[in-house]
Design a protein around this motif. Structure first.
Motif, PDB file in Angstrom:
ATOM      1  N   LEU A 124      -2.747 -13.962  -5.029  1.00 58.70           N
ATOM      2  CA  LEU A 124      -1.469 -13.607  -5.352  1.00 58.70           C
ATOM      3  C   LEU A 124      -1.333 -13.002  -6.664  1.00 58.70           C
ATOM      4  O   LEU A 124      -0.771 -11.904  -7.036  1.00 58.70           O
ATOM      5  CB  LEU A 124      -0.614 -14.617  -5.424  1.00 58.70           C
ATOM      6  CG  LEU A 124      -0.440 -15.472  -3.863  1.00 58.70           C
ATOM      7  CD1 LEU A 124       0.535 -16.491  -3.845  1.00 58.70           C
ATOM      8  CD2 LEU A 124       0.275 -14.107  -2.888  1.00 58.70           C
ATOM      9  N   TRP A 125      -2.090 -13.534  -7.911  1.00 56.70           N
ATOM     10  CA  TRP A 125      -2.366 -13.159  -9.262  1.00 56.70           C
ATOM     11  C   TRP A 125      -2.781 -11.632  -9.137  1.00 56.70           C
ATOM     12  O   TRP A 125      -2.289 -10.789  -9.786  1.00 56.70           O
ATOM     13  CB  TRP A 125      -2.834 -14.114 -10.095  1.00 56.70           C
ATOM     14  CG  TRP A 125      -2.144 -15.194 -10.652  1.00 56.70           C
ATOM     15  CD1 TRP A 125      -2.367 -16.612 -10.305  1.00 56.70           C
ATOM     16  CD2 TRP A 125      -1.184 -15.166 -11.418  1.00 56.70           C
ATOM     17  NE1 TRP A 125      -1.344 -17.210 -11.120  1.00 56.70           N
ATOM     18  CE2 TRP A 125      -0.677 -16.466 -11.699  1.00 56.70           C
ATOM     19  CE3 TRP A 125      -0.590 -14.108 -12.090  1.00 56.70           C
ATOM     20  CZ2 TRP A 125       0.262 -16.777 -12.936  1.00 56.70           C
ATOM     21  CZ3 TRP A 125       0.588 -14.323 -12.957  1.00 56.70           C
ATOM     22  CH2 TRP A 125       0.908 -15.743 -13.453  1.00 56.70           C
ATOM     23  N   GLU A 126      -3.457 -11.472  -8.376  1.00 62.51           N
ATOM     24  CA  GLU A 126      -4.302 -10.133  -8.020  1.00 62.51           C
ATOM     25  C   GLU A 126      -3.572  -9.062  -7.695  1.00 62.51           C
ATOM     26  O   GLU A 126      -3.229  -8.109  -8.090  1.00 62.51           O
ATOM     27  CB  GLU A 126      -5.668 -10.390  -7.518  1.00 62.51           C
ATOM     28  CG  GLU A 126      -6.437  -8.952  -7.227  1.00 62.51           C
ATOM     29  CD  GLU A 126      -7.651  -8.979  -6.402  1.00 62.51           C
ATOM     30  OE1 GLU A 126      -8.188  -7.808  -6.161  1.00 62.51           O
ATOM     31  OE2 GLU A 126      -8.185 -10.175  -6.033  1.00 62.51           O
ATOM     32  N   LEU A 127      -2.888  -9.326  -6.582  1.00 57.38           N
ATOM     33  CA  LEU A 127      -1.724  -8.599  -6.003  1.00 57.38           C
ATOM     34  C   LEU A 127      -0.499  -8.196  -7.011  1.00 57.38           C
ATOM     35  O   LEU A 127      -0.192  -7.152  -7.099  1.00 57.38           O
ATOM     36  CB  LEU A 127      -1.347  -9.102  -4.795  1.00 57.38           C
ATOM     37  CG  LEU A 127      -2.201  -8.944  -3.619  1.00 57.38           C
ATOM     38  CD1 LEU A 127      -1.662 -10.031  -2.243  1.00 57.38           C
ATOM     39  CD2 LEU A 127      -2.575  -7.598  -3.286  1.00 57.38           C
TER      40      LEU A 127
ATOM     41  N   VAL B 123       0.039  -7.116   2.640  1.00 53.95           N
ATOM     42  CA  VAL B 123       0.709  -7.014   1.489  1.00 53.95           C
ATOM     43  C   VAL B 123       0.135  -5.991   0.404  1.00 53.95           C
ATOM     44  O   VAL B 123       0.903  -5.190  -0.298  1.00 53.95           O
ATOM     45  CB  VAL B 123       0.670  -8.389   0.829  1.00 53.95           C
ATOM     46  CG1 VAL B 123       1.307  -8.454  -0.756  1.00 53.95           C
ATOM     47  CG2 VAL B 123       1.401  -9.309   1.634  1.00 53.95           C
ATOM     48  N   ALA B 124      -1.190  -5.876   0.019  1.00 49.31           N
ATOM     49  CA  ALA B 124      -1.765  -5.030  -0.613  1.00 49.31           C
ATOM     50  C   ALA B 124      -1.537  -3.578  -0.210  1.00 49.31           C
ATOM     51  O   ALA B 124      -1.532  -2.619  -1.010  1.00 49.31           O
ATOM     52  CB  ALA B 124      -3.357  -5.035  -0.727  1.00 49.31           C
ATOM     53  N   ARG B 125      -1.619  -3.392   1.020  1.00 53.27           N
ATOM     54  CA  ARG B 125      -1.777  -2.019   1.394  1.00 53.27           C
ATOM     55  C   ARG B 125      -0.285  -1.324   2.110  1.00 53.27           C
ATOM     56  O   ARG B 125      -0.362  -0.067   2.307  1.00 53.27           O
ATOM     57  CB  ARG B 125      -2.850  -1.811   2.470  1.00 53.27           C
ATOM     58  CG  ARG B 125      -4.225  -2.240   1.691  1.00 53.27           C
ATOM     59  CD  ARG B 125      -5.402  -1.560   2.636  1.00 53.27           C
ATOM     60  NE  ARG B 125      -6.649  -1.988   1.769  1.00 53.27           N
ATOM     61  CZ  ARG B 125      -7.496  -3.058   2.022  1.00 53.27           C
ATOM     62  NH1 ARG B 125      -7.061  -3.703   2.688  1.00 53.27           N
ATOM     63  NH2 ARG B 125      -8.502  -3.118   1.163  1.00 53.27           N
ATOM     64  N   ALA B 126       0.465  -2.296   2.639  1.00 54.46           N
ATOM     65  CA  ALA B 126       1.510  -1.727   3.615  1.00 54.46           C
ATOM     66  C   ALA B 126       2.677  -1.175   2.837  1.00 54.46           C
ATOM     67  O   ALA B 126       2.841  -1.170   1.554  1.00 54.46           O
ATOM     68  CB  ALA B 126       2.189  -2.765   4.269  1.00 54.46           C
ATOM     69  N   ASP B 127       3.433  -0.395   3.436  1.00 49.44           N
ATOM     70  CA  ASP B 127       4.723  -0.063   2.761  1.00 49.44           C
ATOM     71  C   ASP B 127       5.512  -1.212   2.470  1.00 49.44           C
ATOM     72  O   ASP B 127       5.386  -2.310   2.598  1.00 49.44           O
ATOM     73  CB  ASP B 127       5.600   1.139   3.659  1.00 49.44           C
ATOM     74  CG  ASP B 127       5.867   0.458   4.879  1.00 49.44           C
ATOM     75  OD1 ASP B 127       5.873  -0.712   5.194  1.00 49.44           O
ATOM     76  OD2 ASP B 127       6.428   1.205   5.684  1.00 49.44           O
TER      77      ASP B 127
END
Length: 183
Positions: free
Chosen positions: A96-99, A59-63
């Motif tokens: 999730l909050w971080e993302l 989730v953090a890195r993908a398109d």
């Protein structure tokens, strides 16, 4: 690395889940603390929660397409059907909050919506009100649900720190989450 102390149900001495990691501002490297959670000791809807960190990293890195797919899989593991939380849910919420705070994350609106779903989850609590014997099970889903809701609530101050909305979808999700949290 030491594992967080397990939480217990205040009405029961049984161990129910590890402590939720503290909420913090995003580190230089996204999800830097994800390995501090003993995922192998807790469960999601599929069994072991060991699959959660790779999904968070995707989730953090993908398109956009990859991030949405990973978030969909994550949602099924921690908030099935949008209202059934699992043991691993509370431990996942700080990430999730971080993302949600990272402008480069492709599916921020959906992350914020997931936080809202978790905050509103009352499936187990409502069921236990009708069937109190549910509270006597070895795995106390009511405690998991309460801990998950509290994990979302504990991040409510982060709503004001969310990056500006990149469009109406993020703005709407943020307003709905703020409303659900009484902000």
């Amino acid at each position: 690395m030491s594992s967080p102390a397990p939480r217990t149900n205040s009405s029961s001495p049984r161990r129910t889940e590890p402590a939720t990691p503290p909420l913090r501002a995003p580190a230089l490297a996204p999800l830097a603390a994800v390995d501090e959670v003993p995922w192998h000791e807790i469960k999601d809807s599929t069994g072991s929660a060991e699959g959660i960190p790779p999904l968070l990293h995707t989730v953090a890195r993908a398109d956009e397409a990859g991030a949405r797919q990973a978030l969909g899989e994550l949602r099924e593991r921690i908030c099935q059907y949008g209202f059934v939380v699992e043991q691993a849910t509370a431990a996942t919420v700080p990430f999730l909050w971080e993302l949600a705070q990272l402008p480069r994350v492709a599916c921020r609106a959906q992350i914020i919506e997931l936080l809202g779903s978790i905050a509103a989850a009352r499936q187990w609590e409502d069921t236990a009100a009708v069937y109190p014997k549910l509270l006597n099970h070895r795995e106390n889903h009511v405690v998991w649900e309460r801990n998950a809701r509290e994990a979302v609530r504990s991040g409510r101050g982060l709503i004001r720190q969310l990056p500006p909305a990149e469009g109406p979808e993020v703005a709407r999700a943020t307003k709905e989450l703020a409303r659900a949290l009484g902000e």
